[in-house]
Each structure stands twice: as C-alpha cells, then as structure tokens.
Design an enzyme around this catalytic site. Sequence first.
Site, mmCIF file in Angstrom:
data_model
loop_
_atom_site.group_PDB
_atom_site.id
_atom_site.type_symbol
_atom_site.label_atom_id
_atom_site.label_comp_id
_atom_site.label_asym_id
_atom_site.label_seq_id
_atom_site.Cartn_x
_atom_site.Cartn_y
_atom_site.Cartn_z
ATOM 1 N N HIS A 212 -4.053 15.274 9.080
ATOM 2 C CA HIS A 212 -2.527 13.715 8.531
ATOM 3 C C HIS A 212 -2.846 13.202 10.266
ATOM 4 O O HIS A 212 -2.441 14.207 11.062
ATOM 5 C CB HIS A 212 -1.864 14.191 7.984
ATOM 6 C CG HIS A 212 -0.974 12.817 7.177
ATOM 7 N ND1 HIS A 212 -0.459 12.054 8.299
ATOM 8 C CD2 HIS A 212 -1.280 12.460 6.405
ATOM 9 C CE1 HIS A 212 0.019 10.981 7.614
ATOM 10 N NE2 HIS A 212 -0.126 11.091 6.495
ATOM 11 N N GLU B 248 -7.595 7.724 5.679
ATOM 12 C CA GLU B 248 -5.897 6.977 6.077
ATOM 13 C C GLU B 248 -6.147 6.340 7.270
ATOM 14 O O GLU B 248 -5.459 6.636 8.247
ATOM 15 C CB GLU B 248 -5.489 8.847 5.854
ATOM 16 C CG GLU B 248 -5.190 8.882 4.801
ATOM 17 C CD GLU B 248 -4.087 9.077 4.225
ATOM 18 O OE1 GLU B 248 -3.495 10.150 3.109
ATOM 19 O OE2 GLU B 248 -2.755 9.516 5.243
HETATM 20 P P1 PGA Z 1 2.522 5.729 3.192
HETATM 21 O O1 PGA Z 1 1.906 7.241 3.682
HETATM 22 O O2 PGA Z 1 2.416 5.722 1.408
HETATM 23 O O3 PGA Z 1 3.618 5.609 3.251
HETATM 24 O O4 PGA Z 1 2.390 4.846 3.527
HETATM 25 C C1 PGA Z 1 0.307 7.662 3.642
HETATM 26 C C2 PGA Z 1 0.008 9.310 3.927
HETATM 27 O O5 PGA Z 1 0.862 8.979 5.228
HETATM 28 O O6 PGA Z 1 -0.368 10.057 3.214
#
Ligand code: PGA
Length: 221
Positions: A99, A148
């Site tokens: 992540h 992401e």
């Molecule tokens: P968010 O986070 O939905 O708060 O943007 C997504 C993530 O980081 O997995």
Amino acid sequence: MKHTYIIGNWKSHKTISEAREWFATISSYKSQFDNLTDKTIILCPPFHLLQLSSACIQEYALPFSLGAQDVSPFAMGAYTGEIAAEQIKEFAEYVLIGHSERRKNFAETDEMIAQKVQKALEAGLKPVVCVQGKDTPVPQGVTMIAYEPIFAIGTGNADTPEDAEDVLKTFKEKGFESTIYGGSVNPDNVNSFTSQPSVSGVLPGTDSLDPQLFANVILNS
Ligand code: PGA
C-alpha cells in the site's frame, strides 16, 4: 456475470469495542448480502482485530472473508514487531501488500514487497498488491492487483472511472485475473467503477469504517 470484489481497508483504525459495534450494525444487512452470490466481500482490519473479526463473522454468519493489511517479509522467528504469513493464515485468506502508505511511511521498497509476496504465497495467502500506475512492478505469482492513485487516497477526490479502466485494462492484458480500483470509493461513485469492463472490484478505506456506508458500497457495487 462479472464477479466483483469489495475490499474494506480499516487501516490503523478501531478498538475492540468499536469493531464489535461495527459488526453488530452491519449484521442487520446480512439477508441482503446473502443474495450477492457474484460478490466477494473482504475486510482488512488491523492485526489485533483479526481474531475478533473472525469470531464476529462466524457469530453473525456474514458472507465476509478476512485479509491482513501487511505481512512480514520474513518467516516466523526473531523479528520483533512483525507478523508472519503463517500467523496471518490462521485468520485470513488475503493480504494487502505494498500500500502506498506503507511505501511512504515505512520506506517499503519493491524488493521488500517482492519478499512479502513470496512469504504470502508460500503460506497460501492471496496477495493483493497495490500499484500506483501502469508501471509499478508486480512480483511473480500475483493474480490480484489494486490500482490506488496517491492523489485519490483519503482525499474524497476519486480518479475517474475512465482512468481506472485505462490503467486496469493494461494489467488485465498482462494476465492479471482481478484488477481492483481504490481511492475515495463511496456508495455514490462505486458503480461508476465496477461497471467498467476491466474493473474487478473496489477497495474503500474511509467508507469501510462506517458500517452503513460500507454496506451501501457493497450493495451499490
Ligand atoms: P480511501 O482509502 O477510500 O480512504 O481513499 C483507500 C485506500 O487507501 O485503500
């Protein structure tokens, strides 16, 4: 019909009592979830809530699977503070790896991410590797990735469904089976992502913390 993944990432949120409350509230949606045979719902709580989450899923008979948010790059052993893949496997089926919050705040490198993937695969966990764009390297053996984009994480400013489709199509063409979008997913925008042909699912963070919002992300996906 397309199979859709909804992966809730609680990040470093919630105490035991808050988690219990979350499960008690979301259990009122159980009958609606039970009809969703074309969806896989995965919750990724912090490590200390995996055991409780597993017990609550059983108690309320929820059709949820569990994932961890990270995994040690080492086997079990003298690695203070780390949680090994074999330990996660006792509770969870999936694990998020790489992540951007881990890359940024904990200096995770592509090499560490590859080691984590290897440990996850050896233990029989399904790794979900997070990528920031088309060029992020993904280690061998991974079938599930989550796009992401950093600007969209926790900002309320999601990427466009067209961009998500464009990036995820590239990964689909490279042979990845499940290609997921994450970044400010909410009950109102979720379908604009999941209706794209190359988007296999979504990964909400903020909106997984509230059981009603998470339930509506699932139901609207
Ligand atoms: P968010 O986070 O939905 O708060 O943007 C997504 C993530 O980081 O997995």
